[in-house]
Design a protein around this motif. Structure first.
Motif, mmCIF file in Angstrom:
data_model
loop_
_atom_site.group_PDB
_atom_site.id
_atom_site.type_symbol
_atom_site.label_atom_id
_atom_site.label_comp_id
_atom_site.label_asym_id
_atom_site.label_seq_id
_atom_site.Cartn_x
_atom_site.Cartn_y
_atom_site.Cartn_z
ATOM 1 N N PHE A 110 0.831 -1.208 0.000
ATOM 2 C CA PHE A 110 0.000 0.000 0.000
ATOM 3 C C PHE A 110 0.864 1.256 0.000
ATOM 4 C CE2 PHE A 110 -2.132 3.310 2.618
ATOM 5 C CZ PHE A 110 -3.079 3.693 1.673
ATOM 6 N N LEU A 111 1.920 1.261 0.823
ATOM 7 C CA LEU A 111 2.824 2.409 0.859
ATOM 8 C C LEU A 111 3.450 2.656 -0.507
ATOM 9 C CD1 LEU A 111 4.783 1.972 4.236
ATOM 10 C CD2 LEU A 111 3.000 3.649 3.701
ATOM 11 N N SER A 112 3.857 1.578 -1.177
ATOM 12 C CA SER A 112 4.504 1.719 -2.483
ATOM 13 C C SER A 112 3.537 2.247 -3.523
ATOM 14 C CB SER A 112 5.086 0.376 -2.930
ATOM 15 O OG SER A 112 4.063 -0.538 -3.302
ATOM 16 N N ALA A 113 2.267 1.864 -3.424
ATOM 17 C CA ALA A 113 1.278 2.297 -4.411
ATOM 18 C C ALA A 113 0.786 3.717 -4.148
ATOM 19 C CB ALA A 113 0.091 1.326 -4.417
ATOM 20 N N VAL A 114 0.535 4.043 -2.883
ATOM 21 C CA VAL A 114 -0.050 5.344 -2.563
ATOM 22 C C VAL A 114 0.956 6.480 -2.737
ATOM 23 C CG1 VAL A 114 0.510 5.484 -0.083
ATOM 24 C CG2 VAL A 114 -1.674 6.397 -0.930
ATOM 25 N N SER A 115 2.253 6.161 -2.763
ATOM 26 C CA SER A 115 3.275 7.198 -2.944
ATOM 27 C C SER A 115 3.556 7.496 -4.410
ATOM 28 C CB SER A 115 4.573 6.779 -2.248
ATOM 29 O OG SER A 115 5.014 5.514 -2.700
ATOM 30 N N VAL A 116 3.133 6.620 -5.317
ATOM 31 C CA VAL A 116 3.408 6.842 -6.743
ATOM 32 C C VAL A 116 2.692 8.074 -7.283
ATOM 33 C CG1 VAL A 116 3.136 5.883 -9.062
ATOM 34 C CG2 VAL A 116 4.014 4.450 -7.226
ATOM 35 N N PRO A 117 1.414 8.323 -6.958
ATOM 36 C CA PRO A 117 0.807 9.566 -7.436
ATOM 37 C C PRO A 117 1.612 10.803 -7.064
ATOM 38 C CG PRO A 117 -0.899 8.117 -6.608
ATOM 39 C CD PRO A 117 0.408 7.464 -6.279
ATOM 40 N N ALA A 118 2.253 10.778 -5.887
ATOM 41 C CA ALA A 118 3.068 11.922 -5.476
ATOM 42 C C ALA A 118 4.275 12.093 -6.392
ATOM 43 C CB ALA A 118 3.527 11.742 -4.027
ATOM 44 N N VAL A 119 4.965 10.995 -6.695
ATOM 45 C CA VAL A 119 6.171 11.102 -7.517
ATOM 46 C C VAL A 119 5.828 11.466 -8.962
ATOM 47 C CG1 VAL A 119 6.445 8.724 -8.382
ATOM 48 C CG2 VAL A 119 8.461 10.040 -7.787
ATOM 49 N N GLU A 120 4.676 11.000 -9.456
ATOM 50 C CA GLU A 120 4.275 11.356 -10.819
ATOM 51 C C GLU A 120 3.859 12.823 -10.895
ATOM 52 O OE1 GLU A 120 4.693 9.424 -13.385
ATOM 53 O OE2 GLU A 120 5.373 7.746 -12.168
ATOM 54 N N ALA A 121 3.172 13.300 -9.869
ATOM 55 C CA ALA A 121 2.818 14.724 -9.828
ATOM 56 C C ALA A 121 4.081 15.584 -9.762
ATOM 57 C CB ALA A 121 1.904 15.006 -8.636
ATOM 58 N N GLU A 122 5.070 15.134 -8.990
ATOM 59 C CA GLU A 122 6.351 15.843 -8.918
ATOM 60 C C GLU A 122 7.028 15.898 -10.281
ATOM 61 O OE1 GLU A 122 7.556 14.786 -4.268
ATOM 62 O OE2 GLU A 122 8.364 13.600 -5.921
ATOM 63 N N ALA A 123 6.881 14.819 -11.052
ATOM 64 C CA ALA A 123 7.488 14.790 -12.380
ATOM 65 C C ALA A 123 6.877 15.845 -13.293
ATOM 66 C CB ALA A 123 7.314 13.397 -12.996
ATOM 67 N N VAL A 124 5.565 15.968 -13.257
ATOM 68 C CA VAL A 124 4.877 16.967 -14.080
ATOM 69 C C VAL A 124 5.361 18.375 -13.747
ATOM 70 C CG1 VAL A 124 2.646 18.026 -14.598
ATOM 71 C CG2 VAL A 124 2.813 15.544 -14.368
ATOM 72 N N ILE A 125 5.396 18.693 -12.456
ATOM 73 C CA ILE A 125 5.773 20.043 -12.041
ATOM 74 C C ILE A 125 7.263 20.306 -12.275
ATOM 75 C CG2 ILE A 125 5.750 21.683 -10.130
ATOM 76 C CD1 ILE A 125 2.990 20.766 -11.185
ATOM 77 N N THR A 126 8.099 19.299 -12.086
ATOM 78 C CA THR A 126 9.538 19.468 -12.328
ATOM 79 C C THR A 126 9.810 19.800 -13.794
ATOM 80 O OG1 THR A 126 10.108 17.933 -10.544
ATOM 81 C CG2 THR A 126 11.804 18.356 -12.192
ATOM 82 N N TYR A 127 9.130 19.093 -14.716
ATOM 83 C CA TYR A 127 9.305 19.391 -16.140
ATOM 84 C C TYR A 127 8.818 20.801 -16.465
ATOM 85 C CZ TYR A 127 11.055 16.298 -19.810
ATOM 86 O OH TYR A 127 11.858 15.648 -20.715
ATOM 87 N N ALA A 128 7.693 21.166 -15.844
ATOM 88 C CA ALA A 128 7.155 22.506 -16.091
ATOM 89 C C ALA A 128 8.098 23.591 -15.581
ATOM 90 C CB ALA A 128 5.788 22.647 -15.424
ATOM 91 N N SER A 129 8.893 23.265 -14.561
ATOM 92 C CA SER A 129 9.804 24.252 -13.984
ATOM 93 C C SER A 129 10.909 24.669 -14.946
ATOM 94 C CB SER A 129 10.431 23.704 -12.692
ATOM 95 O OG SER A 129 11.365 22.658 -12.973
ATOM 96 N N SER A 130 11.089 23.886 -16.020
ATOM 97 C CA SER A 130 12.130 24.243 -16.988
ATOM 98 C C SER A 130 11.726 25.446 -17.833
ATOM 99 C CB SER A 130 12.441 23.051 -17.901
ATOM 100 O OG SER A 130 11.309 22.700 -18.682
ATOM 101 N N TYR A 131 10.419 25.796 -17.829
ATOM 102 C CA TYR A 131 9.991 26.992 -18.565
ATOM 103 C C TYR A 131 9.068 27.893 -17.739
ATOM 104 C CZ TYR A 131 6.026 23.862 -19.474
ATOM 105 O OH TYR A 131 4.983 22.970 -19.334
ATOM 106 N N VAL A 132 8.704 27.462 -16.519
ATOM 107 C CA VAL A 132 7.921 28.308 -15.603
ATOM 108 C C VAL A 132 8.747 28.495 -14.338
ATOM 109 C CG1 VAL A 132 5.819 28.559 -14.258
ATOM 110 C CG2 VAL A 132 5.727 27.444 -16.505
ATOM 111 N N LYS A 133 9.178 29.688 -14.085
ATOM 112 C CA LYS A 133 10.057 29.958 -12.951
ATOM 113 C C LYS A 133 9.291 29.850 -11.627
ATOM 114 C CE LYS A 133 13.434 30.819 -15.728
ATOM 115 N NZ LYS A 133 14.535 29.825 -15.873
ATOM 116 N N GLY A 134 10.026 29.487 -10.588
ATOM 117 C CA GLY A 134 9.455 29.470 -9.255
ATOM 118 C C GLY A 134 8.825 28.155 -8.830
ATOM 119 N N LEU A 135 8.982 27.109 -9.656
ATOM 120 C CA LEU A 135 8.377 25.820 -9.311
ATOM 121 C C LEU A 135 9.374 24.836 -8.697
ATOM 122 C CD1 LEU A 135 6.031 25.177 -12.383
ATOM 123 C CD2 LEU A 135 5.477 26.233 -10.178
ATOM 124 N N SER A 136 10.669 25.029 -8.962
ATOM 125 C CA SER A 136 11.680 24.124 -8.396
ATOM 126 C C SER A 136 13.006 24.858 -8.241
ATOM 127 C CB SER A 136 11.861 22.889 -9.284
ATOM 128 O OG SER A 136 12.570 23.202 -10.466
#
Length: 581
Positions: A110-136
């Motif tokens: 359960f821990l391994s599954a419930v934490s994946v949405p967090a890491v995938e959401a982090e991936a989206v925002i991290t990529y966006a930070s390459s052209y939107v300042k202030g995200l990472s």
């Protein structure tokens, strides 16, 4: 005491709630669910992360990780076809070794599954930070301060949280909508990496990158230990572990006995091909002059990274395409920025359902109150587990606000739960031979222990301090269970029979933690047992625990009931003739 559930009550409630699940998924749906879990943020970041650890030898890391996961998937292909259940992986340990072992493996899963949405959401925002300042911003990795990674800012964490809530809401809409939405998203996720592979291979491919000494050569530092380190800590195994979706949605499949084995195995094979090719073109697309100035492959995560290295880490393939100077690849950049939303979001969508169904499965076998297994009459999905999964998923964002930090912890947790697969298969062969097996794994006496040992090695490669953090999280789950037990809401699994069958699980956790501390320095240990002798010790220890696990398994009440009642395959309830909760 009125709320206390006996073993018979748990089994009866489990079958009742399983019948209420919508049987709407076909083989292609399950295949795309698994492939959607495999091709997510891993394709956006893992190639850069593994290259920073072991250079072009990361290609070997992908092959090693893929083959190990394939062995594990083959074991679960038989289990999934034999006993298809929603949240299946959280149940198999309980079915084969009773409540104590099942509780440890189920909670960890359960821990391994419930934490994946967090890491995938982090991936989206991290990529966006390459052209939107202030995200990472660049900072030391919380789990490995010697390397510098992209961490989300407060605003980035808030946006990641919004994404998590949105996709759990999509799962609430129902399994049919979620499954069909995922199929379309996965086609996109398969096509875009394929286009990227072809364009980079033909338009910007520097063959000398694989061997040039200026970058560190094929294996920087000539340290083969880093090849295995990359398997666990850099998102390689994390990417492949998406195969579990076909198993976790098995209780909602039309013909699970056929669909689950096919979807499980072929999704892993597809993933191996895609990821190896992506790693090859990533290495070839790197600008050798700029990378050499940044310090070679190790310079990607140095304490003082260059602007080029920081760009590669924040948005690997998009940055390489954008800085190539080739018009077609610059156009591709915008497609990759769009995909940076679709690929992780698609995997987030899948795992939002997986964590919900895992909690549903844990309730079904009596570890949590039965209210968590109630299925909505309107949407035919378990509602309360969705709410709890959202809350816990959001909690993971704060201490691990980086894809690069959280991915190793998830890999270790998931791999630990897969340890029981090989053991459960052999226990069922011995104790439940009468069950139908649409797919029978050939050479199981050889492949089952290989899967057990392989999963153990993946956990070990996660390193120190990841493993002790994982151990703390696992034992915290036991504390939560004991608190619930004190309120008489669940059955006491700590019976003499269950302890005798499951004592080896907490013992194995503690032994692996100790080996991590004493092991290879590259994995964070004290180097008391240096590489490769640490591998030998871990393999021997894994074989010993495998033999113990086989001997301790028994025919549990759940397996007896499945055999006696003929409920190996549970049909969907006719809602026109029966009500639902």
């Amino acid at each position: 005491m009125a709320d206390f559930e006996s073993e018979k009550d748990v089994i009866a409630n489990s079958k009742s709630q399983d019948r209420k699940l919508k049987k709407a998924l076909n083989t292609w749906d399950l295949y795309f669910l698994s492939l959607g879990g495999i091709i997510g943020s891993g394709w956006l970041f893992a190639a850069a992360a593994s290259a920073a650890t072991t250079g072009p030898a990361a290609i070997l890391s992908w092959l090693i990780g893929g083959v190990l996961v394939l062995f594990i998937a083959l074991v679960y292909a038989e289990l999934g076809g034999m006993i298809p259940r929603t949240g299946a992986i959280s149940r198999y340990g309980h079915y084969s070794h009773g409540g104590v072992a099942g509780l440890f493996f189920g909670w960890t899963y359960f821990l391994s599954a419930v934490s994946v949405p967090a890491v995938e959401a982090e991936a989206v925002i991290t990529y966006a930070s390459s052209y939107v300042k202030g995200l990472s911003y660049s900072a030391p990795n919380p789990l490995d301060p010697s390397s510098t990674v992209a961490l989300l800012t407060g605003l980035g964490i808030v946006l990641a949280g919004i994404l998590i809530v949105a996709f759990f809401a999509l799962n609430y809409a129902g399994v049919r909508i979620m499954g069909k939405t995922n199929t379309g998203m996965t086609w996109w996720k398969l096509i875009i990496p394929s286009i990227t592979i072809v364009m980079l291979a033909f338009l910007v491919f520097h063959t000398p990158n694989f061997t040039t000494p200026a970058l560190g050569g094929f294996l920087p530092g000539n340290n083969t230990a880093t090849i295995f380190e990359a398997v666990s800590t850099d998102g390689i195994v994390f990417s492949f572990l998406g195969f579990r979706q076909a198993l976790d949605y098995g209780g909602e499949a039309k013909t699970p006995q056929k669909s689950i084995p096919r979807a499980t195995v072929f999704s892993v094979l597809t993933g191996i091909v895609v990821y190896v090719l992506l790693q090859v073109v990533f290495i070839g697309a790197i600008n050798p002059t700029k990378l050499a100035a940044a310090g070679g492959w190790f310079g990607l995560v140095s304490s003082s990274p260059s602007a080029y290295a920081s760009g590669v880490v924040a948005a690997p393939f998009a940055f390489l395409a954008k800085t190539s100077g080739i018009f077609a690849l610059v156009v591709l950049t915008y497609v990759l920025y769009a995909d940076a939303y679709v690929s992780p979001a698609g995997t987030l969508n899948v795992y939002a359902g997986t964590s919900t169904r895992t909690l549903f499965g844990l309730s079904e076998i009596g570890y949590f109150p039965k209210q968590l297994s109630y299925v909505s009459k309107k949407t035919r999905v378990p509602v309360l587990p969705i709410i709890i999964s959202v809350i816990i998923g959001l909690i993971f964002l704060a201490p691990f606000p980086s894809w690069y930090a959280l991915v190793g912890l998830i890999t270790g947790a998931t791999a630990f739960t897969y340890i029981v697969g090989g053991s459960a298969l052999m226990v069922f062969r011995k104790e439940a031979d009468e069950l139908k097996r649409p797919f029978t794994l050939p050479y199981a006496k050889i492949l089952a222990p290989i899967a057990f040992v392989g999963a153990t090695l993946i956990v070990y490669w996660s390193g120190w301090p990841t493993i002790p953090y994982l151990a703390i999280a696992i034992f915290l789950g036991i504390v939560i269970y004991l608190i619930i037990l004190a309120s008489h809401k669940v059955e006491n699994v700590f019976t003499k029979v269950n302890i005798k069958a499951g004592w080896w699980v907490p013992a194995f956790i503690l032994v692996l933690t100790l080996l991590s501390y004493l092991g290879e320095g590259d994995y964070g240990g004290t180097n008391t047992i240096p590489y490769p002798y640490d591998f030998v010790v871990v393999i021997i220890v894994a074989i010993i625990f495998y033999l113990i696990s086989i001997k301790s398994g028994y025919k549990t009440d759940e397996i007896r009931d499945i055999i006696d009642s003929g409920t190996q395959y549970i049909p969907e309830e006719d809602v026109s003739a029966a009500g639902g909760k």
